[in-house]
Structures are given as structure tokens and as C-alpha cells.
Motif scaffolding. Sequence first.
Motif, PDB file in Angstrom:
ATOM      1  N   ALA A 117      93.937 -58.396 -66.033  1.00  0.00           N
ATOM      2  CA  ALA A 117      93.086 -59.368 -65.348  1.00  0.00           C
ATOM      3  C   ALA A 117      93.865 -60.021 -64.212  1.00  0.00           C
ATOM      4  CB  ALA A 117      92.607 -60.425 -66.342  1.00  0.00           C
ATOM      5  N   THR A 118      93.169 -60.417 -63.159  1.00  0.00           N
ATOM      6  CA  THR A 118      93.810 -61.137 -62.067  1.00  0.00           C
ATOM      7  C   THR A 118      94.145 -62.554 -62.518  1.00  0.00           C
ATOM      8  OG1 THR A 118      91.733 -61.990 -61.179  1.00  0.00           O
ATOM      9  CG2 THR A 118      92.449 -59.802 -60.427  1.00  0.00           C
ATOM     10  N   GLY A 119      94.961 -63.230 -61.711  1.00  0.00           N
ATOM     11  CA  GLY A 119      95.306 -64.607 -62.042  1.00  0.00           C
ATOM     12  C   GLY A 119      94.087 -65.502 -62.104  1.00  0.00           C
ATOM     13  N   PRO A 191     100.869 -62.870 -63.136  1.00  0.00           N
ATOM     14  CA  PRO A 191      99.862 -62.965 -62.077  1.00  0.00           C
ATOM     15  C   PRO A 191      99.062 -64.262 -62.129  1.00  0.00           C
ATOM     16  CG  PRO A 191      99.108 -61.468 -63.793  1.00  0.00           C
ATOM     17  CD  PRO A 191     100.528 -61.818 -64.132  1.00  0.00           C
ATOM     18  N   GLU A 192      99.166 -64.985 -63.252  1.00  0.00           N
ATOM     19  CA  GLU A 192      98.378 -66.204 -63.392  1.00  0.00           C
ATOM     20  C   GLU A 192      99.036 -67.403 -62.726  1.00  0.00           C
ATOM     21  OE1 GLU A 192      96.365 -68.977 -66.907  1.00  0.00           O
ATOM     22  OE2 GLU A 192      97.559 -67.224 -67.443  1.00  0.00           O
ATOM     23  N   THR A 193     100.366 -67.342 -62.527  1.00  0.00           N
ATOM     24  CA  THR A 193     101.090 -68.504 -62.024  1.00  0.00           C
ATOM     25  C   THR A 193     100.546 -68.975 -60.686  1.00  0.00           C
ATOM     26  OG1 THR A 193     103.080 -67.739 -63.173  1.00  0.00           O
ATOM     27  CG2 THR A 193     103.366 -69.414 -61.467  1.00  0.00           C
ATOM     28  N   ASP A 194     100.296 -68.039 -59.761  1.00  0.00           N
ATOM     29  CA  ASP A 194      99.804 -68.425 -58.436  1.00  0.00           C
ATOM     30  C   ASP A 194      98.441 -69.107 -58.525  1.00  0.00           C
ATOM     31  OD1 ASP A 194     101.947 -67.346 -56.738  1.00  0.00           O
ATOM     32  OD2 ASP A 194     101.291 -65.432 -57.541  1.00  0.00           O
ATOM     33  N   ALA A 195      97.569 -68.585 -59.401  1.00  0.00           N
ATOM     34  CA  ALA A 195      96.253 -69.204 -59.565  1.00  0.00           C
ATOM     35  C   ALA A 195      96.386 -70.611 -60.159  1.00  0.00           C
ATOM     36  CB  ALA A 195      95.375 -68.336 -60.469  1.00  0.00           C
ATOM     37  N   LEU A 196      97.301 -70.778 -61.105  1.00  0.00           N
ATOM     38  CA  LEU A 196      97.534 -72.103 -61.682  1.00  0.00           C
ATOM     39  C   LEU A 196      97.998 -73.095 -60.619  1.00  0.00           C
ATOM     40  CD1 LEU A 196      99.307 -71.438 -65.110  1.00  0.00           C
ATOM     41  CD2 LEU A 196      97.337 -72.922 -64.755  1.00  0.00           C
ATOM     42  N   LEU A 197      98.985 -72.671 -59.810  1.00  0.00           N
ATOM     43  CA  LEU A 197      99.518 -73.582 -58.795  1.00  0.00           C
ATOM     44  C   LEU A 197      98.484 -73.891 -57.722  1.00  0.00           C
ATOM     45  CD1 LEU A 197     103.195 -72.329 -58.353  1.00  0.00           C
ATOM     46  CD2 LEU A 197     102.236 -73.952 -59.978  1.00  0.00           C
ATOM     47  N   ALA A 198      97.664 -72.895 -57.366  1.00  0.00           N
ATOM     48  CA  ALA A 198      96.607 -73.143 -56.378  1.00  0.00           C
ATOM     49  C   ALA A 198      95.594 -74.145 -56.918  1.00  0.00           C
ATOM     50  CB  ALA A 198      95.915 -71.826 -56.008  1.00  0.00           C
ATOM     51  N   ALA A 199      95.263 -74.039 -58.204  1.00  0.00           N
ATOM     52  CA  ALA A 199      94.321 -74.991 -58.807  1.00  0.00           C
ATOM     53  C   ALA A 199      94.921 -76.392 -58.837  1.00  0.00           C
ATOM     54  CB  ALA A 199      93.961 -74.541 -60.221  1.00  0.00           C
ATOM     55  N   MET A 200      96.208 -76.491 -59.113  1.00  0.00           N
ATOM     56  CA  MET A 200      96.867 -77.801 -59.103  1.00  0.00           C
ATOM     57  C   MET A 200      96.862 -78.398 -57.704  1.00  0.00           C
ATOM     58  SD  MET A 200     100.217 -77.080 -61.496  1.00  0.00           S
ATOM     59  CE  MET A 200     100.068 -76.263 -63.089  1.00  0.00           C
ATOM     60  N   ASP A 201      97.174 -77.561 -56.707  1.00  0.00           N
ATOM     61  CA  ASP A 201      97.251 -78.049 -55.330  1.00  0.00           C
ATOM     62  C   ASP A 201      95.889 -78.486 -54.810  1.00  0.00           C
ATOM     63  OD1 ASP A 201      98.661 -78.697 -53.070  1.00  0.00           O
ATOM     64  OD2 ASP A 201      98.617 -76.683 -52.215  1.00  0.00           O
ATOM     65  N   ALA A 202      94.811 -77.936 -55.390  1.00  0.00           N
ATOM     66  CA  ALA A 202      93.455 -78.278 -54.939  1.00  0.00           C
ATOM     67  C   ALA A 202      92.981 -79.623 -55.469  1.00  0.00           C
ATOM     68  CB  ALA A 202      92.481 -77.185 -55.371  1.00  0.00           C
TER      69      ALA A 202
END
Length: 691
Positions: A117-119, A191-202
Motif C-alpha cells: 500500500a502507498t503511504g 512509505p508511510e513516513t512521508d504521508a504522516l509528516l505531510a499530514a502533520m505539516d497540514a
Amino acid sequence: MIGTLADAPPPSRRAAIAAMVLLRWALVQLRPDRGEGLDGINEHAWLYSTSWRPLLAIACHHGFIVVPAFPSRYRRRAEEAPLENLCGLWAVGHSTLYRYLDKGRRQLVDLFAEPSATGEQRLEMRRQAQVALATLPAPSDGWPDWHRTQAQAALMAGAVTDGIWHLWQAGDTPAVFGALQRYGTEAAGSPETDALLAAMDAQTSWTTRQRFELALRRAHLWRYRHDNALEDEALRRALRLADELADPLCLGIAHASIGRFHETRDRDRAFACYEESVEHLRRVIGQADHPDREQAVQEYAVCIVRLAWLHLRRNNPRAKALLDQVQQLDQEHALPGDIVGPLEQTWGEYWRCVGDANRALEHKHKALIVYERLGDQRAVLNTYRNLSLIYGEARNFERALDYGQRVINAARSVVVEPEVLAGTHGNLGVAYFYQGDLDRAIEEYQSVLDIEQAAGLRAHLGMAHYNLAEAYYKRFQRTGDPDDEARGDRHAAAAARVSAEDNAPGLEASVRSLKQGVLGAGEGPDRLIPAEYAAHFEEMADIQRLRTSLAVPQGAAQQARTHLAIARAYLAIAAKEREAALALAGRHGLAEDFSAELEALRQTFARELTREQRLAQDWSSRGDDLLGSERRQAVLAHVLAQGSINKSTYAEVASVSLATASKHLGLLAERGLLVQTGKGPSTKYRLADGS
């Protein structure tokens, strides 16, 4: 799913709940509109859109969605089964409905058959699991504390993204950043780390200081992934945010991080960044009542340790005074393990440079104990690399190869920074060299060059060239092969050039005496090799290799290719010299003074083009719309070889019809590329340049 649910469900139900949540997530992925959840499906989708029917059939059949009532369309019976209800609602028979159901199942199978699965998909899975969590009884100590407990358990078990997600849900931002710092290698591989950080930054609730910390952690992740451009971009963003905050502590941290980035690329700039960092941090340390004073002391200690390391790389004894200063800070402030570890590491390097292997090993093993206690895998691997070098120098080859191989093996399953990997290959090369296995030593040293050049690094470049020169000289001494001596000379010249550029006088002095020391003859590489090798090592090495290959009997085609490769290498040298002249003239405002010389250079190049090259350029610019590159070259080659071409031959060579051939030849003549001679069946076309 199980990592998100953790111990909230009873153990006997955990897997079943996780599976149901996973199925719900998968069904959401089948929504044609890419919406969230299984609610809010409008009337048009239910009644008229056939693209929704596979999802609706399978979701209703398995109880994930209840079929709503549409009395104006269909009046269902009491207790009517969902599939019967859908048959009436859509006015279809059972066979049609089962085709929708089978299509929905196939879509689910295709989704689950994807390799991973993607991030973003993983993060959406967690959101679905969080909905399920809300339906369970709340923990006695509240959800935030429960998330902290689960995070600690997940991190200890190596489930890093589970741990970071739970810390985020607990609202413990400092702990999130701490986990990213400590478990950066593992986080970089998910692959999930980038999605997690993007959600935090949002999150709009985050402060500028939090975004600054996040930018630094993102830079670390890109470093582990060997992406120089994105690491540099993240560091620049961190510096902009620090400037926006006008906070000397943040400015000190940002400059230190940029210094760390340049350590393996531009050591002079790294020195400047660390010194800038120290100035900012001293402003905070000088205020006894500053709330961030203790953190500033720790960051200051980190900077001093890194400066000491850079001094050691230049054989500068000032490193000891800096290390003594940090040792004093440790006694006064009880520095944490993530600073004591690098301090012990650098002390070990100092004693290695002094020549005291026992004390070097003592400090390196102390550092290893600290890193293993912290669970810092990156630092552990870096210490393995250093131990491999020291044991190799101490002639304990078994342990040297063992520690080096640990890093190589780890690189197959986790992300290892290129400078660590390059250094390890270099250390393995040293061990093989001392064992007399020169072939394997050369292979390892060459790996260092390949890794450094691919990653844009310079930290081990000079030493790799030096080691290769030494190994080739040794092999020449053993076999008498003159090619090995020539290779040694070329690498020695490159080592001299790199050491001069990197301001490494110790290495530069060693290079000067290398050949004489190994072979007992000669005046050193700087006097034996033309200066062109130092200025254009790669190109001149290629030219030398290609010239050597021409001495071996080979076919005419291969000889032609070799001459062309030599020409390309000389053109690359000419282009570099031209760019150097333009850059120098531009810096001193002299660009206009050299217009005549540049024009003369252009004319010389144009004059030296072969007839075939000029024709190829003309045909490419004026005939590109008629034929592709390959067919155009085939036609031109035929005309050059035979002197002319007729319609039937053109059609055969260009793979076109006779009518198209006639049209093409007429157009080529109109454009001045060909000239028609003769009439009727004897019509031919020759080149328009008169030959």
C-alpha cells in the motif's frame, strides 16, 4: 491495522476487528468518486450510475452498507434480502446482479494483490481503525496516555511508524520529533513516513517552531535516502523558518544542520556553518536565565564535537582542545547519550590518528555501548565502520572484516547513508590490502569512488584515489604490469589534486612520497605525470585506456568507435576549459574582451567538422519532418557511399512506398539537400554540395 488498534480490543477479537476495518477501508477505495467513508452516497449513484454497482452490491451483501429506501422507485418487502432489494431497485435479474457482485470481488482482489500500500493508503487505513477505536470502551487513563503507552511498546518492538502515529495521536509533538531522530533509518525505509509528516505539516494549529523542527526531521530522512536535493531543500526551509522566528537557538541548530550536510561535500563551508552556529548558541548560553539555555549547551557541544572531527580529517591537533572542552561540559551538565556517543566516537578517532590503537578501540566500544542502549541503528552502523578501520590498522583482519561486513549486510535491508557505506568499503579495502589481497582491495576502493561520485560526496575521494594508487603500485611491484604503474600514477595525481582542493595537507604530503615509498624509485606522482591528468583525471584516464585498446588488433568498426570515444573525451576537456574561461571572465567583468577569441574557437570547431557531420547537421535541420533519425541516416549513408540514389532505392532504404519516395526526393531537392540529374527511368539524385 493491528498496530493502530494495539491492545484496545480484547486479544481474542483483535484480528477479527482489524480484518473488518481493513475490508471497510478496501471498499472505500472502490468508490468511483474517490470520496471518504461509505456514507454520503447520493441518490444518482444509488439509482442510475452503473459504475457504483460493483461496490454497492458487495458492500450491501456483506452488511457494510444498508440499502436506503427509494419508494418512488421500488417498494421493498419487509425483511427483504439486500440482493433482492438491489434487483428491484435497479430493475435487473439475479444473473446481472451476481455479475456486479463478482466484479466487486475482483476489484477487491486486485487491490489486495498490489505489492504494498502507498503511504497515503496506510494513513487512511489508520483513520478507519481510529473510527473503530472510538466504538470501544475508553481506557481508564484516557486516550492520550493510552497512545503514549502503545507508542513506547511499538518503538521497542521495531514498529516505528506505529509508534510515531500513536505519539502524534497523543499530541506529544516533542516525542514525535525525538522518535524521528532516534529511529530515522527505520522511518526512512517506510512509505508511510512521508504521508504522516505531510499530514502533520497540514495542521493549521502547528506553530512556526514546530514546523521548523519538522523541516529538520525531513532533512534527516532525505539524507538517509541519499537524496541530496531534497535534503538541501528541507534544510533551507528550516533556515528560513529560523530566520522568521529570529530565535538564536533555532538559527544555531539550522546552521549546524547545514554544516553537517556540507561535511562530505565542502569542508570549508561546513567549518563556516559550524562557526556561525556556535556564535548563535553562545548568545543563548550567555543568558543564565534563558529558558532554552540547557538545550543550547547541548547543541553547542554537538557543534564542537563536529568541529573536532573536521580538524581530525585535516590532521589538525586542535581537535584535542575542542574535545577537552566538551568533556568539561559533560562534567558540568551531564550531557545526554546522543551527545556522549559522538564524543566517545571522536575521541576514538583522535587516538587512532595519534597511533594509540588500544585507546582508540576503548573509546569506540564505549560509543557502541551508548548507541546500542539508545537504539540508534545509524550510529551503530557508523561505529561498526570505524571499528573495521581500527582493527584493520591493528592487523586484526578477522574482526576488521567482520565489522565491515555487518554494515554491508545491513545495507541490503535498511537505508544506510552513502558516506557510511563508502567508508566501510574503504576500510574493507584496507584490510584486504594489509592481507596482500590486492585484487579485492582494488575492488573495494573502486566501490568507494563509485558511491561517492554517485552521491556527490568528497569525504573519502582523495583517500580512495590514494589507496587505489598505493594498491596499483604494489601490484605493479608484484607482477611488473606497466598498466598498473600507469593506473597508480593517474590515481596519485587525482589524490594530489583532491587533497589540495580540500585543504588536506597531511594527505597531500603523503601522496608526494607515495610512489617512492612503495617502489623505492621515482620522484613522486606530481613530477611523473602531465598536469593534464590532475586537471582532467577522468577524461585523460579514458583517453589513456582507449589509446591502449587501439594497440590490440580489432575490427574497423570497433577502431572507429574507439577514435570517436577519444574525440568525445577531448571535446569534454575543451568544453570544461571554455567554461572555466567564461566563468573567470564573467567574475572580472571581461566577457566582452574575449568575444573575438570565442568566435575564433567556434570557427575552429566548425572548420574541423567532417563532411559527413556537416551533411548530417544539414539533413537533420532541413529534412527532419520527412524521415526519422535512423532512416534519414540510412539514406544519407547510401548517397555518400554510392554517389547518388534513385526512386526505387530510396523507397527500399527508407522503407516507404514508391509514391512517397518520389514526393520525398522532390522535397529534398527543393530544400537544396539533393540535386536531380537525368530524366525518366535514368533520374537520379546526388548530394547538393557538389560531390
